[in-house]
Design a protein around this motif. Sequence first.
Motif, PDB file in Angstrom:
ATOM      1  N   THR A 110       0.824  -1.215   0.000  1.00  0.00           N
ATOM      2  CA  THR A 110       0.000   0.000   0.000  1.00  0.00           C
ATOM      3  C   THR A 110       0.862   1.271   0.000  1.00  0.00           C
ATOM      4  N   VAL A 111       0.332   2.300  -0.641  1.00  0.00           N
ATOM      5  CA  VAL A 111       1.014   3.593  -0.722  1.00  0.00           C
ATOM      6  C   VAL A 111       1.146   4.209   0.662  1.00  0.00           C
ATOM      7  N   SER A 112       0.165   3.984   1.501  1.00  0.00           N
ATOM      8  CA  SER A 112       0.190   4.543   2.859  1.00  0.00           C
ATOM      9  C   SER A 112       1.359   3.995   3.662  1.00  0.00           C
ATOM     10  N   THR A 113       1.549   2.672   3.625  1.00  0.00           N
ATOM     11  CA  THR A 113       2.668   2.054   4.349  1.00  0.00           C
ATOM     12  C   THR A 113       3.998   2.505   3.767  1.00  0.00           C
ATOM     13  N   LEU A 114       4.077   2.588   2.447  1.00  0.00           N
ATOM     14  CA  LEU A 114       5.303   3.040   1.786  1.00  0.00           C
ATOM     15  C   LEU A 114       5.669   4.449   2.249  1.00  0.00           C
ATOM     16  N   SER A 115       4.682   5.322   2.325  1.00  0.00           N
ATOM     17  CA  SER A 115       4.919   6.701   2.768  1.00  0.00           C
ATOM     18  C   SER A 115       5.389   6.737   4.217  1.00  0.00           C
ATOM     19  N   SER A 116       4.789   5.900   5.046  1.00  0.00           N
ATOM     20  CA  SER A 116       5.182   5.848   6.464  1.00  0.00           C
ATOM     21  C   SER A 116       6.622   5.380   6.623  1.00  0.00           C
ATOM     22  N   LEU A 117       7.014   4.388   5.824  1.00  0.00           N
ATOM     23  CA  LEU A 117       8.378   3.861   5.904  1.00  0.00           C
ATOM     24  C   LEU A 117       9.409   4.887   5.424  1.00  0.00           C
ATOM     25  N   ILE A 118       9.034   5.725   4.457  1.00  0.00           N
ATOM     26  CA  ILE A 118       9.946   6.781   3.994  1.00  0.00           C
ATOM     27  C   ILE A 118      10.223   7.761   5.129  1.00  0.00           C
ATOM     28  N   CYS A 119       9.247   7.913   6.013  1.00  0.00           N
ATOM     29  CA  CYS A 119       9.400   8.834   7.148  1.00  0.00           C
ATOM     30  C   CYS A 119       9.660   8.090   8.463  1.00  0.00           C
TER      31      CYS A 119
ATOM     32  N   SER B 214       4.628   2.996 -12.990  1.00  0.00           N
ATOM     33  CA  SER B 214       4.809   2.981 -11.530  1.00  0.00           C
ATOM     34  C   SER B 214       4.884   4.367 -10.926  1.00  0.00           C
ATOM     35  N   VAL B 215       5.162   5.385 -11.750  1.00  0.00           N
ATOM     36  CA  VAL B 215       5.250   6.749 -11.223  1.00  0.00           C
ATOM     37  C   VAL B 215       3.908   7.196 -10.651  1.00  0.00           C
ATOM     38  N   ASN B 216       2.832   6.567 -11.114  1.00  0.00           N
ATOM     39  CA  ASN B 216       1.511   6.913 -10.589  1.00  0.00           C
ATOM     40  C   ASN B 216       1.385   6.594  -9.104  1.00  0.00           C
ATOM     41  N   TYR B 217       2.123   5.569  -8.657  1.00  0.00           N
ATOM     42  CA  TYR B 217       2.117   5.254  -7.228  1.00  0.00           C
ATOM     43  C   TYR B 217       2.800   6.362  -6.422  1.00  0.00           C
TER      44      TYR B 217
ATOM     45  N   ASP C 171      -3.161  11.484  -3.768  1.00  0.00           N
ATOM     46  CA  ASP C 171      -2.934  12.803  -3.145  1.00  0.00           C
ATOM     47  C   ASP C 171      -1.452  13.077  -2.893  1.00  0.00           C
ATOM     48  N   GLY C 172      -0.612  12.414  -3.679  1.00  0.00           N
ATOM     49  CA  GLY C 172       0.822  12.693  -3.577  1.00  0.00           C
ATOM     50  C   GLY C 172       1.455  12.259  -2.267  1.00  0.00           C
ATOM     51  N   MET C 173       0.950  11.197  -1.657  1.00  0.00           N
ATOM     52  CA  MET C 173       1.461  10.752  -0.346  1.00  0.00           C
ATOM     53  C   MET C 173       2.945  10.423  -0.395  1.00  0.00           C
ATOM     54  N   VAL C 174       3.359   9.676  -1.425  1.00  0.00           N
ATOM     55  CA  VAL C 174       4.755   9.246  -1.508  1.00  0.00           C
ATOM     56  C   VAL C 174       5.674  10.410  -1.857  1.00  0.00           C
ATOM     57  N   ILE C 175       5.313  11.183  -2.888  1.00  0.00           N
ATOM     58  CA  ILE C 175       6.165  12.305  -3.289  1.00  0.00           C
ATOM     59  C   ILE C 175       6.262  13.348  -2.179  1.00  0.00           C
ATOM     60  N   ASN C 176       5.188  13.527  -1.424  1.00  0.00           N
ATOM     61  CA  ASN C 176       5.224  14.472  -0.300  1.00  0.00           C
ATOM     62  C   ASN C 176       6.131  13.967   0.829  1.00  0.00           C
ATOM     63  N   ALA C 177       6.102  12.650   1.037  1.00  0.00           N
ATOM     64  CA  ALA C 177       6.976  12.066   2.060  1.00  0.00           C
ATOM     65  C   ALA C 177       8.444  12.246   1.660  1.00  0.00           C
ATOM     66  N   ILE C 178       8.730  12.027   0.362  1.00  0.00           N
ATOM     67  CA  ILE C 178      10.099  12.227  -0.137  1.00  0.00           C
ATOM     68  C   ILE C 178      10.514  13.681   0.029  1.00  0.00           C
ATOM     69  N   SER C 179       9.592  14.582  -0.297  1.00  0.00           N
ATOM     70  CA  SER C 179       9.877  16.023  -0.171  1.00  0.00           C
ATOM     71  C   SER C 179      10.209  16.402   1.271  1.00  0.00           C
ATOM     72  N   ARG C 180       9.445  15.849   2.216  1.00  0.00           N
ATOM     73  CA  ARG C 180       9.703  16.163   3.629  1.00  0.00           C
ATOM     74  C   ARG C 180      11.095  15.707   4.052  1.00  0.00           C
ATOM     75  N   GLN C 181      11.479  14.518   3.609  1.00  0.00           N
ATOM     76  CA  GLN C 181      12.793  13.992   3.986  1.00  0.00           C
ATOM     77  C   GLN C 181      13.925  14.815   3.385  1.00  0.00           C
ATOM     78  N   LEU C 182      13.783  15.212   2.140  1.00  0.00           N
ATOM     79  CA  LEU C 182      14.838  15.977   1.482  1.00  0.00           C
ATOM     80  C   LEU C 182      14.930  17.394   2.043  1.00  0.00           C
TER      81      LEU C 182
ATOM     82  N   VAL D 209       8.459  16.714 -10.032  1.00  0.00           N
ATOM     83  CA  VAL D 209       9.802  16.822  -9.439  1.00  0.00           C
ATOM     84  C   VAL D 209      10.155  18.282  -9.188  1.00  0.00           C
ATOM     85  N   MET D 210       9.798  19.149 -10.121  1.00  0.00           N
ATOM     86  CA  MET D 210      10.064  20.585  -9.936  1.00  0.00           C
ATOM     87  C   MET D 210       9.360  21.129  -8.700  1.00  0.00           C
ATOM     88  N   ASP D 211       8.152  20.654  -8.451  1.00  0.00           N
ATOM     89  CA  ASP D 211       7.404  21.121  -7.276  1.00  0.00           C
ATOM     90  C   ASP D 211       8.072  20.710  -5.968  1.00  0.00           C
ATOM     91  N   VAL D 212       8.912  19.660  -6.041  1.00  0.00           N
ATOM     92  CA  VAL D 212       9.667  19.241  -4.857  1.00  0.00           C
ATOM     93  C   VAL D 212      10.970  20.026  -4.745  1.00  0.00           C
TER      94      VAL D 212
END
Length: 536
Positions: A360-369, A393-396, A401-412, A442-445
């Motif tokens: 799930t995208v939710s678990t993936l986002s949690s693990l990134i953080c 796969s980029v759709n994931y 609602d951008g859960m994964v990309i937002n999690a990546i953005s927070r970490q960076l 990517v630009m938005d990040v």
Amino acid sequence: MIYQSKQAPTFDVNNEKNMDFLLSLLDSENENVTELAANIISYSCNSNTEQLALCGAGVPQKLVSLFGGSMNLRDACLESMTAVIRNNWEVASRFASMDHGKAFRSIVALIHDRSPRTRLLACLCLIALGHASPCHFPDRQIKTKLILVLLELIEEPGHVGDEAPLALTTLIKDSVELQKQAFSTNAVAKLSNHLLANTLETRRAVTILLALAELCSKQEESRSQLMSGQQVSTLILDALKHDCVDIRIAACSCLKNISRSSKVLSAGRLSCDTVIAPLVQLLYDSSTSVQIAALGAICNIAVNLTPRKSVLLHSGVVSQLVHLSKSMDPTLRLKSVLALRNIMFLMNPKDKDLILKELTVSTLSSLICDSEHSVQEQTLALVQNLLDGYVGSVNYVIGEDGMVINAISRQLNSASATGVCIQGMLVLANMAAGNELNKEAVMDVTVPHRADRIKPSFVVNFLQSKDKQLRVATLWCILNLIYPNSESSSTRVARLQNAGVISQVKNMINDPCLDCKLRVRMVLEHCLDNAAAGFM
């Protein structure tokens, strides 16, 4: 006998009065008293400061002088010497140079003593010396003798025979040279024969399995020889189902290193089909240590099983890995994410979808953080493997609602551990190689808009990093954002320029890293091409 017990009180050798008392015991003419002193040292010497204090007080010299006493005293002194030397470069160096090497040679002589226990303790002392100060123990001939002596000691009954394989494991650990030497002395065959001759209920079976695991860690020949016999492979599989926790862990360690070889895994007696089921079962084990050991083996099998990943998927392993990735134990979380990352590697898109459905995208986002940087880093590496070779796969990453990309953005943006930043930038670089929608995500990040003003970008800090891998990954991301030349690319160049990114790239024209220097020139050339084409 008190100081031969784990419940014995500690003895502070840093206390001056205690040290004087200890030295007086070592000077006693009563061997029972001097043996007591040696036992106190073995038990109480637990830190570098204690080791240095004992060395400064001349304890190593006194211990060596007592080697001529009774067998019990000699053995106690050898154990004490090992405790004083262990993991302390300064003490080991002083000892190796003591009396122009005479003290060192006296221990070498004891590996040929008539007493098996003395031989084992002398080997352990020399191994400790070699690990603490390798430059003072370069003699290959002595190391070969140690291997031969330890292989002989495995035949001894009781404690000596039980611990000899563990001493061999310590000696050859992480050393390609010594593992080759051990193989040339027929160590794999000898250990295998002893393993078959002993029941799995014994301590010796555990230590032999661990020794075989170490022998197979770097040597293809050892793996092939170990798996050439049906009896040994069957015994290792039986060990996975054994009631004893230590046996199960040792068997997993063996399989972890055997499975480094795709050749052995696919063509040997131990096929992946027969191995996977019992390993997956161990992921449900009541012992966390067993679960971690099983995960280590599964991680290696997943990498070397690329053409037959369906075997893993149909084993039910993914659902349990997802479950363990939510564990409170950080090592379990890390190892389970590592296993998922390796399973995802070079997998076909359909199977990647199946894994994401479980994860799930939710678990993936949690693990990134995750609270652990190591888990964050490996989760981002998992995302990288998800994106690799699978356009959809980029759709994931940008969907939900951008859960994964937002999690990546927070970490960076939080600029956490360097490894996390590198993996995060590699993910963004991969995405930036896609279509316009991906590039804009990517630009938005990297250079997000805030109230019509461009926020200072973490990208500039990454380009200034001392870590060349982070600089290279960041440059790749920038390069993919502005290629190929187009009106949209020119807009992105302008945004990057306004954020100070392009100026920083210009400052890197003479970067000491050749890879960085090459990417810098490519970025600047594309900026000029965009301008020349009239897009800027």
